[in-house]
Structure formats: structure tokens, C-alpha cells
Design a protein around this motif. Structure first.
Motif, PDB file in Angstrom:
ATOM      1  N   VAL A 218      -3.036  -0.321   8.776  1.00 16.04           N
ATOM      2  CA  VAL A 218      -3.871   0.512   8.595  1.00 16.04           C
ATOM      3  C   VAL A 218      -5.053   0.184   9.526  1.00 16.04           C
ATOM      4  O   VAL A 218      -5.928   0.936   9.681  1.00 16.04           O
ATOM      5  CB  VAL A 218      -4.390   0.064   6.963  1.00 16.04           C
ATOM      6  CG1 VAL A 218      -5.440   1.020   6.547  1.00 16.04           C
ATOM      7  CG2 VAL A 218      -3.002   0.405   6.140  1.00 16.04           C
ATOM      8  N   GLU A 343      -2.719  -1.764   0.481  1.00 18.55           N
ATOM      9  CA  GLU A 343      -3.431  -0.965   1.553  1.00 18.55           C
ATOM     10  C   GLU A 343      -3.755   0.406   1.353  1.00 18.55           C
ATOM     11  O   GLU A 343      -4.294   1.058   2.190  1.00 18.55           O
ATOM     12  CB  GLU A 343      -2.737  -1.165   2.856  1.00 18.55           C
ATOM     13  CG  GLU A 343      -2.448  -2.305   3.346  1.00 18.55           C
ATOM     14  CD  GLU A 343      -3.792  -3.114   3.705  1.00 18.55           C
ATOM     15  OE1 GLU A 343      -4.781  -2.218   4.274  1.00 18.55           O
ATOM     16  OE2 GLU A 343      -3.790  -4.230   3.688  1.00 18.55           O
ATOM     17  N   ILE A 347      -6.031   3.577   2.844  1.00 19.82           N
ATOM     18  CA  ILE A 347      -5.316   4.789   3.489  1.00 19.82           C
ATOM     19  C   ILE A 347      -5.740   6.251   2.659  1.00 19.82           C
ATOM     20  O   ILE A 347      -6.108   7.203   3.560  1.00 19.82           O
ATOM     21  CB  ILE A 347      -3.612   4.785   3.149  1.00 19.82           C
ATOM     22  CG1 ILE A 347      -3.065   3.516   3.842  1.00 19.82           C
ATOM     23  CG2 ILE A 347      -2.917   6.217   3.548  1.00 19.82           C
ATOM     24  CD1 ILE A 347      -1.698   3.214   3.514  1.00 19.82           C
TER      25      ILE A 347
END
Ligand code: SF4
Ligand code: SF4
Length: 373
Positions: A218, A343, A347
Motif C-alpha cells: 500500500v 490495510e 486502500i
């Protein structure tokens, strides 16, 4: 439908996790399964039958597989000359990629090439000199005009530092990959768990490496506005973003089958010779009407089944590792899923800010990447 076309059972390498393990496993037979150990070494059915079979499915994808499929260059050329599936793909160790002419290589939608990371690690697992030859062939293939997807397909076990090796494949100057998949050598052999240090390695090295990789992935999106195809992360994120309930993600037994060298159809290449799982023969089966086989317990009772999908049909039915040993593998699956879930807010923010698009997380599913390592 996707079909692995097993062209040969032979290979020109003797890798530790395949040939080496098979030597150690020699005494162990498949007592519960009626296995045909006498399959032809090379595909010995009429390729016209494969063409006819393939024509019955307008979305048929054929992936050349082995052993090492590039030991059968004439057969590849014959099939590619007479059959018109939606896509051709190949899963190869890459050593003979230079022996197939560009007019064929350049027609592959995807080439999955076995590389375990840098030179030292790849040559440790796969034999001295392997890395150099494969890298030279990859560069040659690009110079010759290949514009499809190259996926570095790693097999990982205790000598692998997953963070170090995946990031090496992405960042190296000689042949930087943007697509990487890795598969754990876990649950495939009968008696290796006891002599290996899987539990210690997976908890002390692998899991933390996966978490670091998810963060790196990421960070890379943020910095470069590009979604690397790190398939285990990409596949899980794709499902979480679309609220998809996953079925077995390699597709084995329900959308991705294999055709043995004798023409019999099986759920996946690893299940060769297991007569109980023969699903017909290409001479008379219909590709869209094949029986579907799904994983059973413990996966069907598992709390992460909807995301994991079951990891591996072969491991699920053969149960080569004990329940306790396999639970260590499942622990890595849970950690992978949690790492991606952690994550997800970042995102979603990137997508919301227009720095990434939802379709950057799309990919051709069942392309040979099992997603759950
Ligand atoms: S985590 Fe393990 S038990 Fe759960 S679905 Fe996946 S492979 Fe099956
Ligand atoms: S993950 Fe298991 S079932 Fe799927 S292709 Fe690999 S060995 Fe076969």
C-alpha cells in the motif's frame, strides 16, 4: 473454463521442494487412494481431441504444464497451431524459453516462471546456474516482443525471507517484476513436517514478513499510484473490496481442471493418477458439464472459509499433514487475511481520493496463481 494441459511428467530440474521431497517421501504410498503410477511420460492422445474439447467452451483457457512443458516444444507448437482457445498460458521453469520461437511465445497471455527470489535463494532451491539462465531468457523474451504478463512464481519454505525476496523481485534493476505469486510448500508431502522447522519459521519469520509486505504494497500504491500484482494480497483485497464469498481460489475442481498425459481430466495437476477423481476423458467429456468437487472439513467449518476458500483441494482430501500441523498453515492464512484487512482503510482512501481505481484490483482469476499460498 481453465485447463492445465500436462504435456509431460518429466522435468529438467531437481528442486529441493519437489524432487528432493519426493525422494524423502518415497516409502510413503497413498494407501487410501487407487493411484495410476504408470501414466505416459508425454501426452499421448490425439491433439485433435483437445481441439474438439476446447471448441465446446468459448472461454476455454489452456495452460501448458508439466513436469516441465518446454521439454515438449513440438507438442506445444502442434497444439498452438491447431487450437484456438481464448488464451494460452504456460507455467515453466524458464530454462528452455529461448528454444520456443517468438511467434509462439508472444501469443502467451501469461507466462508463470518459477523463480524463488534472488540468485542465491533460487539456486539454493533449484540448482546452481538456474537463476542466471532464467533471467537471461526473460530478458530475451522481452527483447523478442513478448508483451503479456510475466508472473514470478515463488515456492517458499524455511530458507525464504518472504519480505526480502518479494521486494527483491520487484525492485531489482535487471528484471523488475510487477507480478509475483508465492506458494508455501506445506501440506503436500506425507512425512516432511516432522523433519522441517515449519512452525518456527512460519511464526517467527513468514507471518511478520507478510504483514510487512502488505504495508509495503500500500505504501507503493501511495508513492507510485500503481497497484503491484502481489497475487496473495491482490486476490484477498479484490474479494474484500467486492464482498465476494470466495470458492477455492485456484479454481481446482470447479473452474480450473487438468488434463493428464493420457487425456483423463482431473481436478488439478497435483491429483494426477488419483482414479477416484477422474472426471472424464477429453474424447467424450464436455468442458462445461464436468462434475464439480469442493473442499470438505475442516475448511467447511472454518471461520475464515468465505475469504480463504479452502486453500488447496489436494491437501484437503489427502490430509498429508496432521490436523495440528495443518493448523499452522491455516494460521498463516488468517494472518494474511488480517494483514490485508488492516490495510483496507488505506486502500479505500486511495480509491476515494482517486489515487487508485477499483479495477486496478481486478485480474484474470484462476490464471495459475492459487492466491492463498
Ligand atoms: S484457513 Fe485452513 S481450514 Fe480455514 S478454510 Fe483455509 S485452509 Fe481451510
Ligand atoms: S492449490 Fe491445491 S488444489 Fe489448487 S492447484 Fe494447487 S495443488 Fe491443486
Amino acid at each position: 473454463m481453465f485447463f492445465h494441459v500436462v504435456l509431460t511428467t518429466e522435468c529438467n530440474l531437481q528442486c529441493r521442494y519437489c524432487f528432493g521431497e519426493s525422494l524423502e517421501d518415497f516409502a510413503e504410498d497413498f494407501a487410501d487412494f487407487d493411484v495410476d503410477y504408470a501414466l505416459p511420460k508425454k501426452a499421448d492422445y490425439e491433439f485433435a481431441l483437445l481441439d474438439k474439447f476446447c471448441r465446446e467452451d468459448p472461454d476455454c483457457v489452456l495452460t501448458f504444464y508439466g513436469g516441465e512443458p518446454l521439454l515438449c516444444i513440438n507438442e506445444i507448437k502442434q497444439i498452438m497451431s491447431m487450437t484456438e482457445p481464448r488464451h494460452f498460458m504456460i507455467q515453466t521453469n524458464g530454462l528452455f524459453l529461448d528454444k520456443l520461437e517468438p511467434e509462439y511465445v508472444n501469443r502467451f497471455h501469461t507466462i508463470l516462471v518459477s523463480l524463488d527470489g534472488d540468485e542465491e535463494l533460487t539456486d539454493y532451491y533449484r540448482g546452481k546456474g538456474t537463476f542466471r539462465k532464467v533471467m537471461d531468457n526473460l530478458k530475451l523474451t522481452m527483447r523478442n516482443g513478448f508483451r503479456g504478463e510475466f508472473i514470478a512464481r515463488m515456492t517458499v519454505m524455511e530458507q525464504t525471507d518472504i519480505y526480502k525476496q518479494v521486494t527483491w523481485l520487484i525492485n531489482n534493476a535487471e528484471f523488475p517484476f510487477s507480478s509475483v505469486h508465492w506458494q508455501l510448500n506445506a501440506g503436500f508431502w506425507a512425512n516432511d513436517y516432522a523433519r522441517r522447522g515449519f512452525k518456527r519459521w512460519s511464526t517467527e519469520s513468514y507471518v511478520s514478513g507478510v504483514w510487512r509486505l502488505a504495508r509495503f504494497w500500500v505504501d507503493y500504491m501511495e508513492a507510485k499510484r500503481s497497484v503491484l500484482r502481489l497475487y496473495p494480497l491482490l486476490g484477498v483485497a479484490n474479494s474484500l473490496l467486492s464482498n465476494e464469498k470466495a470458492k477455492l481460489r485456484c479454481g481446482g475442481g470447479w473452474i480450473n481442471y487438468a488434463i493428464q498425459t493420457d487425456g483423463y481430466i482431473i481436478p488439478c495437476p497435483t491429483m494426477w493418477g488419483m482414479k477416484k477423481y477422474y472426471l472424464g476423458h477429453i474424447s467424450n467429456a464436455h468442458p462445461l458439464k464436468l462434475k464439480k468437487i469442493f473442499v470438505d472439513a475442516p475448511c467447511t467449518e472454518c471461520d475464515v472459509f468465505n475469504v480463504c476458500g479452502g486453500r488447496c483441494l489436494y491437501a484437503n482430501v489427502t490430509k498429508r499433514w496432521s490436523a495440528d500441523a495443518y493448523a499452522e498453515v491455516c494460521n498463516t492464512v488468517r494472518e494474511l487475511v488480517n494483514a490485508v484487512k488492516t490495510e483496507l482503510p488505506r486502500i479505500n482512501k486511495l480509491i476515494g481520493d482517486g489515487k487508485a481505481r477499483l479495477n486496478d484490483f481486478d485480474f484474470l482469476k484462476y490464471n495459475g496463481c492459487e492466491i492463498i499460498p
